[in-house]
Design a protein around this motif. Structure first.
Motif, PDB file in Angstrom:
ATOM      1  N   ARG A 281      19.560  23.526  -0.645  1.00  0.00           N
ATOM      2  CA  ARG A 281      20.305  24.003  -1.810  1.00  0.00           C
ATOM      3  C   ARG A 281      21.767  24.311  -1.440  1.00  0.00           C
ATOM      4  NH1 ARG A 281      17.551  28.776  -4.807  1.00  0.00           N
ATOM      5  NH2 ARG A 281      19.165  28.170  -6.327  1.00  0.00           N
ATOM      6  N   ALA A 282      21.983  24.841  -0.256  1.00  0.00           N
ATOM      7  CA  ALA A 282      23.347  25.124   0.191  1.00  0.00           C
ATOM      8  C   ALA A 282      24.127  23.831   0.394  1.00  0.00           C
ATOM      9  CB  ALA A 282      23.316  25.948   1.472  1.00  0.00           C
ATOM     10  N   LEU A 283      23.498  22.829   0.986  1.00  0.00           N
ATOM     11  CA  LEU A 283      24.168  21.544   1.203  1.00  0.00           C
ATOM     12  C   LEU A 283      24.459  20.830  -0.110  1.00  0.00           C
ATOM     13  CD1 LEU A 283      22.124  20.193   4.261  1.00  0.00           C
ATOM     14  CD2 LEU A 283      24.465  21.078   4.283  1.00  0.00           C
ATOM     15  N   ALA A 284      23.635  21.091  -1.126  1.00  0.00           N
ATOM     16  CA  ALA A 284      23.837  20.474  -2.439  1.00  0.00           C
ATOM     17  C   ALA A 284      24.859  21.230  -3.275  1.00  0.00           C
ATOM     18  CB  ALA A 284      22.503  20.404  -3.184  1.00  0.00           C
ATOM     19  N   GLY A 285      25.358  22.346  -2.760  1.00  0.00           N
ATOM     20  CA  GLY A 285      26.341  23.122  -3.509  1.00  0.00           C
ATOM     21  C   GLY A 285      25.737  24.083  -4.508  1.00  0.00           C
ATOM     22  N   GLU A 286      24.420  24.233  -4.497  1.00  0.00           N
ATOM     23  CA  GLU A 286      23.763  25.147  -5.440  1.00  0.00           C
ATOM     24  C   GLU A 286      23.874  26.598  -4.984  1.00  0.00           C
ATOM     25  OE1 GLU A 286      19.748  23.872  -5.879  1.00  0.00           O
ATOM     26  OE2 GLU A 286      20.281  21.810  -6.387  1.00  0.00           O
ATOM     27  N   LEU A 287      24.064  26.811  -3.692  1.00  0.00           N
ATOM     28  CA  LEU A 287      24.221  28.144  -3.127  1.00  0.00           C
ATOM     29  C   LEU A 287      25.466  28.158  -2.253  1.00  0.00           C
ATOM     30  CD1 LEU A 287      20.540  28.841  -1.967  1.00  0.00           C
ATOM     31  CD2 LEU A 287      21.694  29.869  -3.931  1.00  0.00           C
ATOM     32  N   PRO A 288      26.206  29.259  -2.256  1.00  0.00           N
ATOM     33  CA  PRO A 288      27.395  29.326  -1.397  1.00  0.00           C
ATOM     34  C   PRO A 288      27.012  29.458   0.068  1.00  0.00           C
ATOM     35  CG  PRO A 288      27.027  31.443  -2.484  1.00  0.00           C
ATOM     36  CD  PRO A 288      26.037  30.481  -3.081  1.00  0.00           C
ATOM     37  N   ILE A 289      27.719  28.746   0.908  1.00  0.00           N
ATOM     38  CA  ILE A 289      27.508  28.872   2.348  1.00  0.00           C
ATOM     39  C   ILE A 289      28.256  30.109   2.821  1.00  0.00           C
ATOM     40  CG2 ILE A 289      27.975  27.807   4.585  1.00  0.00           C
ATOM     41  CD1 ILE A 289      27.606  25.096   3.186  1.00  0.00           C
ATOM     42  N   PRO A 290      27.611  30.993   3.576  1.00  0.00           N
ATOM     43  CA  PRO A 290      28.274  32.221   4.037  1.00  0.00           C
ATOM     44  C   PRO A 290      29.603  31.929   4.723  1.00  0.00           C
ATOM     45  CG  PRO A 290      25.929  32.312   4.512  1.00  0.00           C
ATOM     46  CD  PRO A 290      26.208  30.913   4.030  1.00  0.00           C
ATOM     47  N   GLN A 291      30.601  32.740   4.435  1.00  0.00           N
ATOM     48  CA  GLN A 291      31.943  32.510   4.950  1.00  0.00           C
ATOM     49  C   GLN A 291      32.003  32.466   6.478  1.00  0.00           C
ATOM     50  OE1 GLN A 291      34.487  31.615   3.034  1.00  0.00           O
ATOM     51  NE2 GLN A 291      35.680  31.251   4.900  1.00  0.00           N
ATOM     52  N   PRO A 292      31.262  33.320   7.201  1.00  0.00           N
ATOM     53  CA  PRO A 292      31.313  33.219   8.665  1.00  0.00           C
ATOM     54  C   PRO A 292      30.898  31.839   9.179  1.00  0.00           C
ATOM     55  CG  PRO A 292      30.382  35.319   8.035  1.00  0.00           C
ATOM     56  CD  PRO A 292      30.510  34.519   6.764  1.00  0.00           C
ATOM     57  N   ILE A 293      29.926  31.206   8.527  1.00  0.00           N
ATOM     58  CA  ILE A 293      29.509  29.871   8.965  1.00  0.00           C
ATOM     59  C   ILE A 293      30.558  28.836   8.575  1.00  0.00           C
ATOM     60  CG2 ILE A 293      27.747  28.068   8.651  1.00  0.00           C
ATOM     61  CD1 ILE A 293      25.667  30.241   8.618  1.00  0.00           C
ATOM     62  N   CYS A 294      31.228  29.036   7.444  1.00  0.00           N
ATOM     63  CA  CYS A 294      32.359  28.156   7.097  1.00  0.00           C
ATOM     64  C   CYS A 294      33.461  28.269   8.145  1.00  0.00           C
ATOM     65  CB  CYS A 294      32.902  28.520   5.716  1.00  0.00           C
ATOM     66  SG  CYS A 294      31.809  28.094   4.339  1.00  0.00           S
ATOM     67  N   ASN A 295      33.736  29.492   8.607  1.00  0.00           N
ATOM     68  CA  ASN A 295      34.732  29.681   9.657  1.00  0.00           C
ATOM     69  C   ASN A 295      34.305  28.993  10.955  1.00  0.00           C
ATOM     70  OD1 ASN A 295      35.370  33.110   8.604  1.00  0.00           O
ATOM     71  ND2 ASN A 295      36.373  31.226   7.947  1.00  0.00           N
ATOM     72  N   GLN A 296      33.027  29.122  11.299  1.00  0.00           N
ATOM     73  CA  GLN A 296      32.524  28.471  12.509  1.00  0.00           C
ATOM     74  C   GLN A 296      32.602  26.953  12.381  1.00  0.00           C
ATOM     75  OE1 GLN A 296      28.386  29.163  13.415  1.00  0.00           O
ATOM     76  NE2 GLN A 296      28.639  28.656  15.582  1.00  0.00           N
ATOM     77  N   LEU A 297      32.305  26.444  11.203  1.00  0.00           N
ATOM     78  CA  LEU A 297      32.420  25.005  10.961  1.00  0.00           C
ATOM     79  C   LEU A 297      33.864  24.546  11.166  1.00  0.00           C
ATOM     80  CD1 LEU A 297      31.342  22.264   9.943  1.00  0.00           C
ATOM     81  CD2 LEU A 297      31.731  23.093   7.601  1.00  0.00           C
ATOM     82  N   ALA A 298      34.815  25.308  10.647  1.00  0.00           N
ATOM     83  CA  ALA A 298      36.230  24.966  10.823  1.00  0.00           C
ATOM     84  C   ALA A 298      36.599  24.965  12.303  1.00  0.00           C
ATOM     85  CB  ALA A 298      37.110  25.951  10.059  1.00  0.00           C
ATOM     86  N   ALA A 299      36.096  25.939  13.059  1.00  0.00           N
ATOM     87  CA  ALA A 299      36.370  25.992  14.490  1.00  0.00           C
ATOM     88  C   ALA A 299      35.822  24.747  15.185  1.00  0.00           C
ATOM     89  CB  ALA A 299      35.760  27.254  15.090  1.00  0.00           C
ATOM     90  N   GLY A 321      34.333  22.844   0.192  1.00  0.00           N
ATOM     91  CA  GLY A 321      33.296  23.828  -0.030  1.00  0.00           C
ATOM     92  C   GLY A 321      32.200  23.735   1.009  1.00  0.00           C
ATOM     93  N   ALA A 322      32.481  23.048   2.124  1.00  0.00           N
ATOM     94  CA  ALA A 322      31.560  22.861   3.255  1.00  0.00           C
ATOM     95  C   ALA A 322      30.325  22.055   2.886  1.00  0.00           C
ATOM     96  CB  ALA A 322      31.149  24.206   3.856  1.00  0.00           C
ATOM     97  N   GLY A 323      30.244  21.583   1.660  1.00  0.00           N
ATOM     98  CA  GLY A 323      29.020  20.904   1.258  1.00  0.00           C
ATOM     99  C   GLY A 323      29.126  19.414   1.140  1.00  0.00           C
ATOM    100  N   ALA A 324      30.330  18.850   1.232  1.00  0.00           N
ATOM    101  CA  ALA A 324      30.483  17.405   1.076  1.00  0.00           C
ATOM    102  C   ALA A 324      31.372  16.863   2.164  1.00  0.00           C
ATOM    103  CB  ALA A 324      31.079  17.079  -0.286  1.00  0.00           C
ATOM    104  N   ALA A 325      31.128  15.665   2.577  1.00  0.00           N
ATOM    105  CA  ALA A 325      31.909  15.063   3.661  1.00  0.00           C
ATOM    106  C   ALA A 325      33.339  14.817   3.217  1.00  0.00           C
ATOM    107  CB  ALA A 325      31.266  13.747   4.100  1.00  0.00           C
ATOM    108  N   HIS A 326      34.266  15.014   4.135  1.00  0.00           N
ATOM    109  CA  HIS A 326      35.690  14.794   3.862  1.00  0.00           C
ATOM    110  C   HIS A 326      36.022  13.344   4.134  1.00  0.00           C
ATOM    111  CE1 HIS A 326      39.897  15.851   3.389  1.00  0.00           C
ATOM    112  NE2 HIS A 326      40.161  15.263   4.529  1.00  0.00           N
ATOM    113  N   ALA A 327      36.592  12.681   3.188  1.00  0.00           N
ATOM    114  CA  ALA A 327      36.904  11.261   3.351  1.00  0.00           C
ATOM    115  C   ALA A 327      38.086  11.073   4.274  1.00  0.00           C
ATOM    116  CB  ALA A 327      37.213  10.659   1.987  1.00  0.00           C
TER     117      ALA A 327
END
Length: 327
Positions: A281-299, A321-327
C-alpha cells in the motif's frame, strides 16, 4: 599460526591480555574461516576475544580476512554503486521495514543486495517478508550475479555469500554468546569496495567502533543507529545518518530529538504478511512513507551515485513521493 600462543596472549583477562596486530588478526581469522582451527581452540579463542573485547585493529584484520574469502561479486556496469543491505536481526516488536527500503531503491533502478539468515529464531526476517513479494533467496552465485547485472533486488543467504562467517554465527547456539562475526557481517562488501554498505548498530559504542573500522578499511557506507538491529531508519524518529567514503565521514542527516507531533501510519503488527501488505500500500501511494525512511532513501540515492548531491536526492524523493521511479 600457533593457536596455543594466540590463546595465551588474548586470554589473560582484561588487565593482562595483549591485543593482536591487524596482520595477526587477519591470519587468525583466515584460519578460522578456512576451518583450520580445531573446535576446542576455536571455542577458547571466541570466548577470550569476547571477554577481552576486540580492538579496531583486530576487527579490521578480521574484516580483511572475511573480505578475502567472500564469494565476490562484480558490480554492474555504470556509475551506480550497488547497495548492500545486511539484514540479520528481524522484527520482534515493530515491523521490519528493511524490505521497504530495498524495494524503493529497486524502483529507481539501483542494484540492491540483501544478505542475512533465512531462519529468524522467533523474529520476522527480511527473507520472510520478501517471500510475500515472490522474491526468494538465491541458491547459487550465478543466479546472484545475473540478478545484480539486471539491477534487480536480490536476497542472498549468508551461507552462500560466506560459508565461514555462517559457521561463526552458528557458534552462538553452542557457546551461548555472540561473537565478532555478528558485527563483521554488517560491514561486509561482497563487491570488493565497489558497493555501498548500509551499516547499523544499536549501541553507541558499536557505532563508534564500526565507524573507525569502516574508515580504516576505506569502505563506502552509510552508518546509522539500527532499528531493532535492522538497518532501516526508525520511522518514528530519524537517526543520524553518516556517509563514510575515501576515509572521511560526512553527516548527511542529524538525529531527530523533538517530540512527535503525530504518529505515522505503520503496520498493525510485525508479522510477515501484515508487513508486506502495508509495504504494498505504501509503494502504491495509498499510505505515506515515514519521513525518516524517505530521508534514508535520499541518502542512498546520493551515496550510490544516482543523484549528484544530497539536495538533488531529497528533491527527487520529494517530487516522486518515494513511491514511483524517477525517469
Amino acid at each position: 599460526m600457533n593457536y596455543t600462543s594466540a590463546i595465551r596472549e588474548i586470554a589473560r583477562g582484561t588487565e593482562g591480555a595483549r591485543d593482536l596486530t591487524r596482520d595477526e588478526a587477519r591470519q587468525l581469522y583466515a584460519a578460522i574461516l578456512d576451518g583450520g582451527v580445531p573446535d576446542l581452540e576455536l571455542g577458547a579463542i571466541t570466548i577470550a576475544l569476547r571477554m577481552k573485547g576486540e580492538t579496531v585493529d583486530e576487527m579490521s584484520g578480521f574484516l580483511a580476512a572475511a573480505g578475502e574469502r567472500v564469494n565476490a561479486l562484480r558490480a554492474p556496469s555504470g556509475s551506480l554503486r550497488p547497495v548492500v543491505i545486511p539484514s540479520y536481526n528481524g522484527a520482534r516488536k515493530g515491523a521490519n521495514l528493511t524490505p521497504l527500503l530495498a524495494l524503493l531503491l529497486q524502483r529507481y533502478g539501483v542494484p540492491v543486495l540483501l544478505h542475512g539468515l533465512i531462519e529468524g529464531y522467533g523474529r520476522v526476517t527480511s527473507a520472510q517478508i520478501l517471500r510475500e513479494f515472490g522474491i526468494l533467496p538465491c541458491t547459487n552465485r550465478t543466479q546472484v550475479q545475473q540478478a545484480i547485472d539486471g539491477r534487480e533486488l536480490v536476497y542472498v543467504p549468508l551461507s552462500l555469500l560466506s560459508p565461514g562467517l555462517a559457521d561463526q554465527l552458528a557458534l552462538r547456539s553452542r557457546l551461548g554468546l555472540r561473537n565478532c562475526a555478528h558485527s563483521l557481517v554488517k560491514m561486509l562488501d561482497p563487491f570488493n569496495g565497489s558497493g555501498l554498505v548500509l551499516a547499523a548498530a544499536t549501541h553507541p559504542d558499536y557505532l563508534d567502533s564500526m565507524r573507525e573500522i569502516l574508515l580504516a578499511n576505506g569502505a563506502h557506507a552509510l552508518l546509522q543507529r539500527a532499528s531493532e538491529g535492522e538497518p532501516y531508519a526508525n520511522p518514528l524518529r530519524r537517526p543520524r545518518i553518516e556517509h563514510l567514503h575515501e576515509g572521511v565521514g560526512e553527516v548527511l542527516f542529524e538525529a531527530e530529538h523533538e517530540s512527535l507531533k503525530s504518529l505515522p501510519n505503520l503496520p498493525e503488527n510485525c508479522e510477515a504478511r501484515a508487513t508486506a501488505d502495508w509495504i504494498r500500500r505504501a509503494l502504491a501511494g495509498e499510505l505515506p512513507i515515514p519521513q525518516p525512511i524517505c530521508n534514508q532513501l535520499a541518502a542512498c540515492l546520493f551515496a550510490s551515485g544516482y543523484a549528484t548531491d544530497l539536495n538533488q536526492a531529497k528533491a527527487i524523493v520529494a517530487v516522486d513521493g518515494a513511491g514511483a521511479a524517477h525517469a
